[in-house]
Design a protein around this motif. Structure first.
Motif, short mmCIF file in Angstrom:
data_model
loop_
_atom_site.label_atom_id
_atom_site.label_comp_id
_atom_site.label_asym_id
_atom_site.label_seq_id
_atom_site.Cartn_x
_atom_site.Cartn_y
_atom_site.Cartn_z
N ALA A 184 9.46 3.81 1.53
CA ALA A 184 8.67 3.03 0.58
C ALA A 184 8.00 3.93 -0.44
O ALA A 184 7.82 3.54 -1.61
CB ALA A 184 7.62 2.20 1.32
N GLY A 185 7.61 5.15 -0.03
CA GLY A 185 7.02 6.10 -0.98
C GLY A 185 7.97 6.44 -2.11
O GLY A 185 7.53 6.62 -3.26
N LEU A 186 9.26 6.50 -1.81
CA LEU A 186 10.24 6.74 -2.89
C LEU A 186 10.24 5.56 -3.87
O LEU A 186 10.42 5.75 -5.08
CB LEU A 186 11.63 6.92 -2.28
N GLY A 187 10.06 4.35 -3.35
CA GLY A 187 9.95 3.19 -4.24
C GLY A 187 8.73 3.29 -5.12
O GLY A 187 8.76 2.90 -6.29
N GLY A 188 7.62 3.81 -4.56
CA GLY A 188 6.43 4.02 -5.38
C GLY A 188 6.66 5.04 -6.48
O GLY A 188 6.18 4.86 -7.61
N ALA A 189 7.41 6.09 -6.16
CA ALA A 189 7.73 7.10 -7.18
C ALA A 189 8.51 6.49 -8.33
O ALA A 189 8.39 6.92 -9.49
CB ALA A 189 8.51 8.25 -6.55
N THR A 190 9.33 5.47 -8.04
CA THR A 190 10.10 4.80 -9.09
C THR A 190 9.18 4.15 -10.12
O THR A 190 9.52 4.08 -11.31
CB THR A 190 11.02 3.73 -8.47
N LEU A 191 8.02 3.67 -9.68
CA LEU A 191 7.10 3.00 -10.59
C LEU A 191 6.48 3.95 -11.61
O LEU A 191 6.00 3.51 -12.66
CB LEU A 191 5.98 2.32 -9.80
N THR A 192 6.46 5.25 -11.31
CA THR A 192 5.81 6.23 -12.20
C THR A 192 6.82 7.24 -12.73
O THR A 192 7.33 7.08 -13.84
CB THR A 192 4.67 6.93 -11.45
N GLY A 198 0.80 -1.21 0.00
CA GLY A 198 0.00 0.00 0.00
C GLY A 198 0.84 1.26 0.00
O GLY A 198 0.47 2.27 -0.63
N GLN A 199 1.97 1.24 0.66
CA GLN A 199 2.86 2.40 0.68
C GLN A 199 3.46 2.66 -0.70
O GLN A 199 3.57 3.81 -1.14
CB GLN A 199 3.96 2.18 1.73
N LEU A 200 3.85 1.59 -1.39
CA LEU A 200 4.33 1.75 -2.76
C LEU A 200 3.25 2.33 -3.66
O LEU A 200 3.51 3.23 -4.47
CB LEU A 200 4.79 0.40 -3.32
N LEU A 201 2.03 1.84 -3.52
CA LEU A 201 0.94 2.29 -4.36
C LEU A 201 0.58 3.75 -4.09
O LEU A 201 0.37 4.53 -5.03
CB LEU A 201 -0.28 1.40 -4.12
N PHE A 202 0.53 4.14 -2.84
CA PHE A 202 0.24 5.53 -2.50
C PHE A 202 1.37 6.45 -2.98
O PHE A 202 1.12 7.58 -3.42
CB PHE A 202 0.04 5.68 -0.99
N GLY A 203 2.62 5.99 -2.87
CA GLY A 203 3.74 6.79 -3.36
C GLY A 203 3.67 7.01 -4.86
O GLY A 203 3.89 8.12 -5.35
N ALA A 204 3.35 5.94 -5.61
CA ALA A 204 3.21 6.08 -7.07
C ALA A 204 2.06 7.00 -7.43
O ALA A 204 2.18 7.84 -8.33
CB ALA A 204 2.99 4.69 -7.69
N PHE A 205 0.94 6.87 -6.72
CA PHE A 205 -0.23 7.71 -6.97
C PHE A 205 0.06 9.18 -6.67
O PHE A 205 -0.23 10.07 -7.48
CB PHE A 205 -1.39 7.21 -6.10
N GLY A 206 0.66 9.45 -5.52
CA GLY A 206 0.97 10.83 -5.15
C GLY A 206 1.98 11.48 -6.07
O GLY A 206 1.87 12.68 -6.38
N VAL A 229 8.78 14.82 -4.22
CA VAL A 229 8.57 15.25 -2.83
C VAL A 229 7.25 14.71 -2.29
O VAL A 229 7.14 14.33 -1.12
CB VAL A 229 8.61 16.79 -2.75
N ALA A 230 6.23 14.67 -3.15
CA ALA A 230 4.89 14.25 -2.70
C ALA A 230 4.81 12.75 -2.43
O ALA A 230 4.01 12.33 -1.59
CB ALA A 230 3.86 14.63 -3.76
N ALA A 231 5.63 11.94 -3.11
CA ALA A 231 5.52 10.48 -2.98
C ALA A 231 5.71 10.00 -1.54
O ALA A 231 4.87 9.27 -1.01
CB ALA A 231 6.51 9.80 -3.93
N PRO A 232 6.80 10.38 -0.85
CA PRO A 232 6.93 9.91 0.53
C PRO A 232 5.88 10.50 1.47
O PRO A 232 5.49 9.85 2.45
CB PRO A 232 8.35 10.36 0.93
N ILE A 233 5.40 11.71 1.18
CA ILE A 233 4.37 12.31 2.02
C ILE A 233 3.06 11.52 1.89
O ILE A 233 2.38 11.26 2.89
CB ILE A 233 4.16 13.79 1.64
N MET A 234 2.70 11.13 0.68
CA MET A 234 1.50 10.32 0.49
C MET A 234 1.63 8.96 1.16
O MET A 234 0.68 8.45 1.77
CB MET A 234 1.23 10.14 -1.00
N ALA A 235 2.81 8.37 1.07
CA ALA A 235 3.01 7.06 1.71
C ALA A 235 2.92 7.16 3.22
O ALA A 235 2.60 6.16 3.89
CB ALA A 235 4.36 6.48 1.29
#
Length: 451
Positions: free
Chosen positions: A345-353, A181-189, A205-211
């Motif tokens: 983990a939010g930074l990892g989500g940002a990597t997906l996008t 869920g943290q990865l997904l929220f990071g990618a979304f944000g 910057v927004a990715a880790p905040i969303m996570a």
């Protein structure tokens, strides 16, 4: 009985012979000493029989060492190096078998390798086995080592960030199943904020905040209300999938130009170093997220094992009551680690996008959070180990992508589904103790009630 009574010499229990034998002192065989040599021998025999003896004769496999544009003064480094498939695969497999025989000899003497020596033996065997497999699998084709490693790195970054998130949380005693869920929220944000502002850096910057939203909910229920942590993590993953899918369908799909643009972070190239054959582009021609990954791994390794903060975190994860008695705030330490881990983990989500230049899609994390958990376990809750495990899993994924793109008439025709199983097979071996016993922090998943 008081703590003082328990620590007195008279109350100290006598070590049991079985446990002393299990520790594997000098000249003693540890429990299940046969497991690692047996598994490596079986894998080596498979390599000899399948990759070597069953390979067709008269076929070559080429290894691309240097690509056009690489640093190659005088052309001393060859571009493609062809090798006879059958002979090379047999030689490499026999060398792997020799490593397994070496372990049997050491075991017979009661001196099995331990610690770093054990890891070095396993890594050496793995390299030989993988090269034998590549030689056989790419028969009649070219193994572009640079491209293979670049794909591996691209796939490893979200897994590594997710695994580091798990290390931070679980070293403090909180099970983090919510990495997905943290990865997904990071990618979304990252995509949402980046699209609205028109800046990929704002999305970063927004990715880790969303996570942090998922991290805060995990900490609230697991630490504050002491809900069963595995259940909380699974529920939060479902919550993240549902919420992002809702906003994707109602907002992003309706106006993708405003809310779901495929932005990409700039690639930072380090001159000269990026031109080194094979590894240059892998290490020195990447986005800022890859460089952040290296920095975070180094900082966390030093912080966890060389600083007072790290000592307190590990104390909370091992013996929270003892940590509390010396003045460490257990709840605050766990809260801060869970939040810090979710931001990573939010930074990892940002990597997906924004790290790959694609728009957000429903459930685009695709189970990477659970694979990151496996990488954390295989890496023994250590930042460097988690990174290496993430690279291993990503290599298996990159390999199946490269094999599936081979021209017809070349390669071994291995089903990609089989290659997708390899990371999980490796994890099973790790849990079974083949690569060494994985020790979980003693208080991991155990709620702490201050008395």
């Amino acid at each position: 009985m008081t703590a003082l009574d328990q620590s007195s010499p008279a109350a100290a229990p006598t070590p049991e012979p079985s446990r002393a034998g299990a520790s594997g002192g000098a000249g003693e065989r540890p429990r299940r000493w046969w497991l690692l040599p047996t598994v490596l021998t079986a894998l080596a025999l498979i390599a000899v029989l399948v990759f070597g003896l069953l390979a067709p004769s008269g076929v070559q496999t080429a290894y691309r060492i240097a690509a056009p544009g690489d640093l190659n003064p005088g052309g001393i480094i060859p571009g493609d190096v062809p090798v006879p498939t059958k002979v090379a695969a047999i030689v490499l497999a026999v060398l792997a078998l020799a490593v397994a025989v070496y372990l049997w000899v050491r075991a017979a003497r009661g001196a099995m390798p331990r610690g770093r020596a054990r890891v070095a033996v396993i890594v050496g065997f793995g390299v030989l086995w993988v090269l034998s497999f590549l030689t056989w699998a790419f028969k009649g084709a070219t193994v572009d080592l640079g491209a293979l490693l670049q794909t591996m790195m691209l796939l490893a970054v979200p897994l590594a960030f997710g695994a580091l998130s798990g290390v931070l949380s679980e070293r403090a005693g909180v099970i983090n199943i919510a990495i997905e869920g943290q990865l997904l929220f990071g990618a979304f944000g990252a995509v949402l904020v980046g699209s609205v502002t028109g800046s990929a850096w704002a999305g970063l910057v927004a990715a880790p905040i969303m996570a942090l939203v998922i991290g805060a909910l995990l900490a609230l229920f697991a630490i504050g209300y002491q809900v069963q942590q595995i259940i909380v993590g699974v529920v939060l993953n479902v919550f993240a999938i549902g919420l992002t899918s809702f906003f994707f369908g109602t907002v992003m799909k309706q106006n993708p130009g405003m809310f779901n643009q495929p932005l990409r972070l700039l690639t930072i190239r380090i001159p000269l170093l990026a031109d080194i054959p094979i590894i240059g582009r892998v290490l020195f021609e990447q986005t800022v997220l890859v460089y952040l990954m290296w920095i975070i791994v180094a900082v966390l390794t030093v912080a966890l094992f060389r600083t007072r903060w790290g000592l307190r975190v590990r104390a909370v994860g091992e013996h929270p009551r003892a940590a509390d008695t010396v003045g460490i705030d257990v709840s605050r330490t766990r809260w801060s680690n869970v939040l810090l881990g979710s931001a990573v983990a939010g930074l990892g989500g940002a990597t997906l996008t924004i790290g790959t230049g694609v728009a957000f899609g429903e459930e685009m994390s695709a189970g990477k959070g659970y694979i990151a958990l496996a990488a954390m376990i295989l890496g023994r809750y250590h930042p460097v180990g988690a990174l290496l495990a993430a690279l291993l899993f990503a290599f298996a994924d990159a390999l199946q992508l490269n094999l599936s793109s081979l021209p017809s008439g070349t390669g071994a025709g291995i089903p990609s589904q089989f290659l997708l199983m390899l990371p999980y097979i490796v994890t099973l071996f790790a849990v079974a103790g083949v690569v060494g016993r994985v020790r979980v922090p003693a208080a991991d998943g155990v709620p702490y009630v201050k008395q």
